[in-house]
Design a protein around this motif. Structure first.
Motif, short mmCIF file in Angstrom:
data_model
loop_
_atom_site.label_atom_id
_atom_site.label_comp_id
_atom_site.label_asym_id
_atom_site.label_seq_id
_atom_site.Cartn_x
_atom_site.Cartn_y
_atom_site.Cartn_z
N PHE A 121 0.74 -1.22 -0.08
CA PHE A 121 -0.07 -0.10 0.10
C PHE A 121 1.06 1.27 0.01
CE2 PHE A 121 -2.65 -3.39 1.79
CZ PHE A 121 -3.89 -3.05 1.05
N LEU A 122 0.46 2.15 -0.87
CA LEU A 122 1.34 3.33 -1.20
C LEU A 122 0.51 4.45 -1.51
CD1 LEU A 122 3.67 2.91 -4.26
CD2 LEU A 122 1.54 1.98 -3.81
N PRO A 123 1.11 5.76 -1.38
CA PRO A 123 0.11 6.79 -2.05
C PRO A 123 -0.12 6.62 -3.60
CG PRO A 123 1.67 7.83 -0.65
CD PRO A 123 2.11 6.39 -0.91
N PHE A 124 -1.36 6.94 -3.86
CA PHE A 124 -1.90 6.91 -5.11
C PHE A 124 -0.79 7.56 -6.12
CE2 PHE A 124 -4.23 8.86 -8.74
CZ PHE A 124 -4.82 7.79 -9.41
N ASP A 125 -0.47 8.74 -5.85
CA ASP A 125 0.56 9.23 -6.85
C ASP A 125 1.76 8.51 -7.37
OD1 ASP A 125 -1.30 11.35 -7.43
OD2 ASP A 125 -0.71 12.64 -5.75
N ASP A 126 2.00 7.66 -6.16
CA ASP A 126 3.50 7.04 -6.40
C ASP A 126 3.33 5.74 -7.21
OD1 ASP A 126 4.66 9.09 -4.80
OD2 ASP A 126 4.65 7.96 -3.02
N ALA A 127 2.16 5.34 -7.51
CA ALA A 127 1.82 4.08 -8.25
C ALA A 127 1.97 4.37 -9.80
CB ALA A 127 0.40 3.59 -7.70
N LYS A 128 3.12 4.08 -10.08
CA LYS A 128 3.45 4.19 -11.47
C LYS A 128 3.72 2.90 -12.35
CE LYS A 128 3.20 8.76 -10.65
NZ LYS A 128 2.14 9.75 -11.05
N GLU B 42 5.47 -11.83 -16.67
CA GLU B 42 5.20 -11.57 -15.36
C GLU B 42 3.83 -10.88 -15.31
OE1 GLU B 42 8.11 -8.89 -13.72
OE2 GLU B 42 9.59 -10.05 -13.75
N LYS B 43 2.96 -10.92 -14.37
CA LYS B 43 1.83 -10.38 -13.95
C LYS B 43 1.87 -9.95 -12.72
CE LYS B 43 0.55 -13.89 -17.09
NZ LYS B 43 1.32 -15.29 -17.56
N ASP B 44 0.78 -8.80 -12.50
CA ASP B 44 0.76 -8.11 -11.26
C ASP B 44 -0.66 -7.55 -10.81
OD1 ASP B 44 1.78 -7.18 -8.89
OD2 ASP B 44 3.12 -5.71 -9.84
N PHE B 45 -0.92 -7.18 -10.13
CA PHE B 45 -2.43 -6.97 -9.54
C PHE B 45 -2.28 -5.46 -8.77
CE2 PHE B 45 -5.28 -7.51 -5.84
CZ PHE B 45 -6.43 -7.35 -6.62
N PHE B 46 -3.14 -4.66 -9.18
CA PHE B 46 -3.23 -3.50 -8.29
C PHE B 46 -4.82 -3.00 -7.96
CE2 PHE B 46 -2.59 -1.61 -12.72
CZ PHE B 46 -3.70 -0.89 -12.73
N VAL B 47 -4.94 -2.19 -7.05
CA VAL B 47 -6.14 -1.62 -6.58
C VAL B 47 -6.07 -0.18 -6.39
CG1 VAL B 47 -8.28 -1.97 -5.02
CG2 VAL B 47 -6.87 -3.87 -5.30
N TYR B 48 -6.99 0.63 -7.12
CA TYR B 48 -7.31 1.96 -6.44
C TYR B 48 -8.56 2.48 -6.58
CZ TYR B 48 -8.31 3.10 -11.48
OH TYR B 48 -8.74 3.37 -12.84
N GLY B 49 -9.03 3.19 -6.32
CA GLY B 49 -10.50 3.81 -6.14
C GLY B 49 -10.62 5.17 -6.13
N LEU B 50 -11.86 5.69 -6.59
CA LEU B 50 -12.38 7.08 -6.86
C LEU B 50 -13.76 7.21 -6.15
CD1 LEU B 50 -13.47 7.72 -10.50
CD2 LEU B 50 -12.48 5.32 -9.67
#
Length: 304
Positions: free
Chosen positions: A14-21, A117-125
């Motif tokens: 988990f990290l700040p939304f703005d840092d998820a790049k 490679e595969k990955d998984f992320f979650v964000y919201g609004l």
């Protein structure tokens, strides 16, 4: 302007939304090799210190199944644990939307799903009404829904949504709110990102799974509720001409909830919608955890 939630889940933390790049070379960005889910969270009207999630288990299961199409093993229980923690960390006080996303995260250029490679992320609004609750106008799109033999339509595969995007823009730029797509057999199957229902002679009708539709979770909920309320239901192919003379018609989806259709092409539909309103009132009560008969559909996340 979207107001994104401050915390995201990205690369196993988990990290700040703005840092998820992600990199511009990310494989999924080029080939649409991703799959997503979407669910709403609302503050509990009876207790603002907890968040209500509608049919969380079903959403997690569908996303886990979608991951299989990408040759990625992501258990539903893991998705659920991450989403619950995501909600707790964001401490949201208003209605919001959660977007979990699976994707090929390699920086390669070959279109493939093996040895990558595969990955998984979650964000919201924050999200209120996606479509007007008063009703929408729809046009029949010139774009056709893909067939299941060309794309795994039971998964929310990101690349498939180019058709939805084309149809939605075509509809809006020609003066409508939403698009209705036909399948390769010329039958109405769904909207740009929603399932469709109509009412004729007191019977609730919707295209079945054999009509190249998404297995919508809100759709499934509506069919269950209709049967419990004694509303006759049938899943079958739907002709374009039927919609023009339907007694009622509405769209359903996580973002759209239940949205009435007020006009299709140049055909006005009735403003009296008894079955639509009965179902909308019922599902609203359930999502707000006010119906004891369906409490197993609502997952409560305490914020304290």
């Amino acid at each position: 302007m979207h107001k994104f939630l401050p915390i995201a889940y990205f690369q196993n933390q988990f990290l700040p939304f703005d840092d998820a790049k992600i990199s511009i070379a990310t494989h999924a960005l080029h080939y649409g090799t991703g799959a997503f889910g979407g669910l709403r969270g609302i503050p509990d009207p009876q207790n603002p210190e907890q968040i209500l999630l509608f049919r969380l288990d079903r959403h997690c299961k569908r996303l886990s199944d979608s991951a299989k199409y990408l040759h990625y093993d992501l258990p539903a229980d893991k998705i659920k644990t991450i989403i619950v923690e995501f909600v707790k960390k964001n401490q949201v006080k208003t209605s919001f939307y959660i977007r979990p996303f699976i994707y090929t995260s390699d920086l390669g250029i070959a279109p493939r799903l093996h040895k990558i490679e595969k990955d998984f992320f979650v964000y919201g609004l924050e999200l209120g009404d996606y479509l007007s609750p008063e009703g929408v106008s729809c046009r029949i799109s010139s774009w056709y829904r893909q067939a299941d033999h060309s794309l795994p339509l039971r998964g929310k595969i990101s690349g498939a949504y180019i058709t939805s995007s084309l149809a939605k823009t075509e509809a809006v730029e020609s003066g409508f709110d939403e698009a209705l797509l036909m399948n390769a057999q010329g039958k109405i199957c769904e909207a740009s990102g929603m399932n469709i229902f109509m009412v004729r002679n007191g019977q609730l009708i919707t295209p079945g799974y054999d009509q190249d539709i998404l297995e919508g979770i809100t759709r499934d909920s509506i069919l269950t509720l209709a049967k419990d309320l004694g509303i006759p239901t049938i899943e079958r192919p739907v002709d374009k001409s039927e919609l023009f003379i339907a007694d009622e018609a509405f769209l359903s989806g996580t973002a759209a909830k239940i949205t009435p259709i007020k006009r299709i092409e140049n055909y006005e539909l009735s403003k009296t919608r008894p079955i639509t309103e009965k179902l909308r009132d019922k599902i609203t009560a359930i999502t707000e955890n006010r119906d004891p008969n369906y409490q197993d559909w609502v997952y409560v996340v305490p914020l304290g």
